[in-house]
Design a protein around this motif. Structure first.
Motif, PDB file in Angstrom:
ATOM      1  N   ARG A  29      -6.112   4.434  31.328  1.00 37.02           N
ATOM      2  CA  ARG A  29      -6.809   4.483  30.055  1.00 37.02           C
ATOM      3  C   ARG A  29      -7.976   5.470  30.144  1.00 37.02           C
ATOM      4  N   ILE A  30      -8.207   6.171  29.014  1.00 38.45           N
ATOM      5  CA  ILE A  30      -9.432   6.963  28.888  1.00 38.45           C
ATOM      6  C   ILE A  30     -10.537   5.969  28.586  1.00 38.45           C
ATOM      7  N   ASN A  31     -11.406   5.750  29.540  1.00 40.27           N
ATOM      8  CA  ASN A  31     -12.300   4.593  29.499  1.00 40.27           C
ATOM      9  C   ASN A  31     -13.686   4.910  28.941  1.00 40.27           C
ATOM     10  N   GLU A  32     -14.208   6.076  29.281  1.00 41.03           N
ATOM     11  CA  GLU A  32     -15.573   6.414  28.869  1.00 41.03           C
ATOM     12  C   GLU A  32     -15.726   7.924  28.811  1.00 41.03           C
ATOM     13  N   VAL A  33     -16.485   8.416  27.813  1.00 36.38           N
ATOM     14  CA  VAL A  33     -16.705   9.857  27.644  1.00 36.38           C
ATOM     15  C   VAL A  33     -18.185  10.097  27.352  1.00 36.38           C
ATOM     16  N   ILE A 137      -7.988   9.086  22.576  1.00 30.29           N
ATOM     17  CA  ILE A 137      -9.120   8.580  21.793  1.00 30.29           C
ATOM     18  C   ILE A 137      -9.751   9.753  21.047  1.00 30.29           C
ATOM     19  N   VAL A 138     -10.548   9.428  20.041  1.00 20.77           N
ATOM     20  CA  VAL A 138     -11.323  10.436  19.301  1.00 20.77           C
ATOM     21  C   VAL A 138     -12.787  10.031  19.386  1.00 20.77           C
ATOM     22  N   VAL A 139     -13.586  10.906  19.993  1.00 24.87           N
ATOM     23  CA  VAL A 139     -15.023  10.658  20.106  1.00 24.87           C
ATOM     24  C   VAL A 139     -15.688  11.242  18.860  1.00 24.87           C
ATOM     25  N   PRO A 140     -16.330  10.422  18.051  1.00 22.98           N
ATOM     26  CA  PRO A 140     -16.931  10.923  16.799  1.00 22.98           C
ATOM     27  C   PRO A 140     -17.993  11.981  17.048  1.00 22.98           C
ATOM     28  N   ALA A 141     -18.177  12.832  16.064  1.00 21.51           N
ATOM     29  CA  ALA A 141     -19.215  13.863  16.152  1.00 21.51           C
ATOM     30  C   ALA A 141     -20.593  13.216  16.073  1.00 21.51           C
ATOM     31  N   GLY A 142     -21.581  13.983  16.504  1.00 16.98           N
ATOM     32  CA  GLY A 142     -22.960  13.512  16.424  1.00 16.98           C
ATOM     33  C   GLY A 142     -23.364  12.571  17.537  1.00 16.98           C
ATOM     34  N   ASP A 146     -26.993  11.784  26.535  1.00 16.33           N
ATOM     35  CA  ASP A 146     -27.016  10.762  27.595  1.00 16.33           C
ATOM     36  C   ASP A 146     -26.630   9.382  27.075  1.00 16.33           C
ATOM     37  N   VAL A 147     -25.825   9.348  26.014  1.00 19.48           N
ATOM     38  CA  VAL A 147     -25.266   8.095  25.499  1.00 19.48           C
ATOM     39  C   VAL A 147     -23.753   8.271  25.451  1.00 19.48           C
ATOM     40  N   SER A 148     -23.035   7.407  26.148  1.00 18.50           N
ATOM     41  CA  SER A 148     -21.585   7.577  26.273  1.00 18.50           C
ATOM     42  C   SER A 148     -20.840   6.767  25.213  1.00 18.50           C
ATOM     43  N   TYR A 149     -19.578   7.166  25.035  1.00 21.01           N
ATOM     44  CA  TYR A 149     -18.696   6.510  24.066  1.00 21.01           C
ATOM     45  C   TYR A 149     -17.423   6.114  24.808  1.00 21.01           C
ATOM     46  N   GLY A 150     -16.911   4.915  24.499  1.00 18.93           N
ATOM     47  CA  GLY A 150     -15.691   4.492  25.180  1.00 18.93           C
ATOM     48  C   GLY A 150     -15.334   3.062  24.867  1.00 18.93           C
ATOM     49  N   ARG A 151     -14.613   2.465  25.769  1.00 19.22           N
ATOM     50  CA  ARG A 151     -14.129   1.095  25.589  1.00 19.22           C
ATOM     51  C   ARG A 151     -15.244   0.119  25.970  1.00 19.22           C
ATOM     52  N   ASP A 154     -13.692  -2.517  30.052  1.00 18.89           N
ATOM     53  CA  ASP A 154     -12.786  -1.626  30.776  1.00 18.89           C
ATOM     54  C   ASP A 154     -11.330  -1.897  30.410  1.00 18.89           C
ATOM     55  N   GLY A 155     -10.637  -0.842  29.972  1.00 19.33           N
ATOM     56  CA  GLY A 155      -9.230  -0.960  29.633  1.00 19.33           C
ATOM     57  C   GLY A 155      -8.952  -1.683  28.333  1.00 19.33           C
ATOM     58  N   GLY A 156      -9.994  -2.110  27.604  1.00 20.73           N
ATOM     59  CA  GLY A 156      -9.808  -2.850  26.353  1.00 20.73           C
ATOM     60  C   GLY A 156      -9.422  -1.945  25.195  1.00 20.73           C
ATOM     61  N   THR A 157      -9.263  -2.559  24.031  1.00 21.55           N
ATOM     62  CA  THR A 157      -8.830  -1.807  22.846  1.00 21.55           C
ATOM     63  C   THR A 157      -9.996  -1.422  21.943  1.00 21.55           C
ATOM     64  N   GLU A 158     -11.107  -2.132  22.025  1.00 18.50           N
ATOM     65  CA  GLU A 158     -12.225  -1.872  21.129  1.00 18.50           C
ATOM     66  C   GLU A 158     -13.087  -0.732  21.660  1.00 18.50           C
ATOM     67  N   LEU A 159     -13.326   0.269  20.803  1.00 13.73           N
ATOM     68  CA  LEU A 159     -14.099   1.444  21.179  1.00 13.73           C
ATOM     69  C   LEU A 159     -15.449   1.415  20.475  1.00 13.73           C
ATOM     70  N   GLY A 160     -16.421   2.110  21.083  1.00 16.32           N
ATOM     71  CA  GLY A 160     -17.737   2.180  20.471  1.00 16.32           C
ATOM     72  C   GLY A 160     -18.742   2.815  21.411  1.00 16.32           C
TER      73      GLY A 160
END
Length: 297
Positions: A29-33, A137-142, A146-151, A154-160
């Protein structure tokens, strides 16, 4: 089918399934960006760049070599992950970090594309066939620096947006210990903990005292028994029920003493000796056997 053949078949199937699980990348899974890296994790060149974290949600190791990472739906084979690097194997429940710095010449984990914070960033992990999308996954703009976006898990379905940046580790970390929190609530002054600790220490000391005391007594008794054996103290039997030495023993001792006192030995006053005749021996003559020793004058 015999029991041995059935067991061998089951064992073969087990190893086959384990090997298949170890080679399957479908559990990745793509876990964190992290899109904007101003004051965060440094790469192996000491640079701060955007990064993408993969997570292995299976119970077996998965090697990501031969798969593809891309930020373009029309180019699923944009970055082929090189083969032959032992670090591309992800253990169960572990993570792997790729740097989106646009400099693939820096190594296996440096991608040939970057992330743009001014627009939505599409990221996909494609299987080795170059067509099957394992995860996207799609990481929203803006995104903030130093604040990451992801699940969220770990490995879950909910992103934020994640509460903290956690490269190469779990997205959810525990800030407290339940047992410690309960102890603080029930014993804020620490009196119970102190008494418990003292009780444990004194109990241990008492136990050691008893053990060593018994060992010392046993050692003393054993040394006394050995001393008696070494001294060879004779044991004199007594008449049954009287506590006195029996008459038979007294008679035997008296007879032995009388025999020793009256025993006589011969004294030899004359000692006979023989002087050996010395002859000079020659292997060429046997006359020596007829020679006599020359009388001394």
């Amino acid at each position: 089918m015999t029991r041995n053949k059935l067991g061998a078949l089951l064992l073969f199937m087990l190893f086959f399934s384990a090997g298949a699980m170890a080679q399957s990348a479908s559990s990745l899974r793509i876990n964190e960006v992290l899109v904007i890296n101003e004051d965060n994790f440094l790469d192996d060149y000491g640079k701060k760049n955007a990064w993408i974290e993969l997570y292995n949600s299976s119970a077996a190791s998965v090697n990501v070599q031969g798969c593809f990472l891309t930020n373009d739906k029309n180019d699923p084979r944009k970055y082929p992950i090189p083969k032959g690097d032992v670090l591309t194997s992800i253990k169960p429940g572990q993570h792997l970090l790729f740097w989106a710095d646009g400099q693939p010449s820096r190594g296996t984990f440096h991608l040939n594309f970057t992330l743009d914070p001014s627009k939505d960033n599409y990221i996909a992990l494609v299987d080795a066939d170059g067509k099957t999308i394992i995860d996207e996954i799609v990481v929203p703009a803006g995104q903030r620096a130093d604040v990451s976006y992801g699940r969220l898990v770990d490995g879950g379905t909910e992103l934020g947006t994640l509460a903290r940046v956690t490269p190469s580790t779990n997205n959810v970390t525990l800030d407290s210990n339940e047992k410690i929190d309960n102890l603080k609530e029930n014993d804020p002054l620490g009196i119970g903990m102190t008494l418990t600790a003292m009780l444990v220490v004194f109990s241990a000391l008492l136990l050691l005292f008893i053990v060593f005391k018994n060992i010392g007594k046993a050692a003393i008794e054993a040394s006394k028994r050995n001393a008696k054996k070494a001294a060879g103290t004779p044991h004199i039997s007594t008449a049954a029920g009287t506590g006195e030495v029996s008459g038979e023993i007294i008679a035997a001792i008296s007879a032995a003493l009388h025999e020793v006192a009256e025993d006589t030995h011969d004294i030899e006053s004359t000692v006979l000796t023989i002087t050996k005749v010395t002859r000079n021996y020659s292997p060429w003559s046997s006359k020596i056997y007829a020679l006599r020793e020359t009388p001394k004058k």
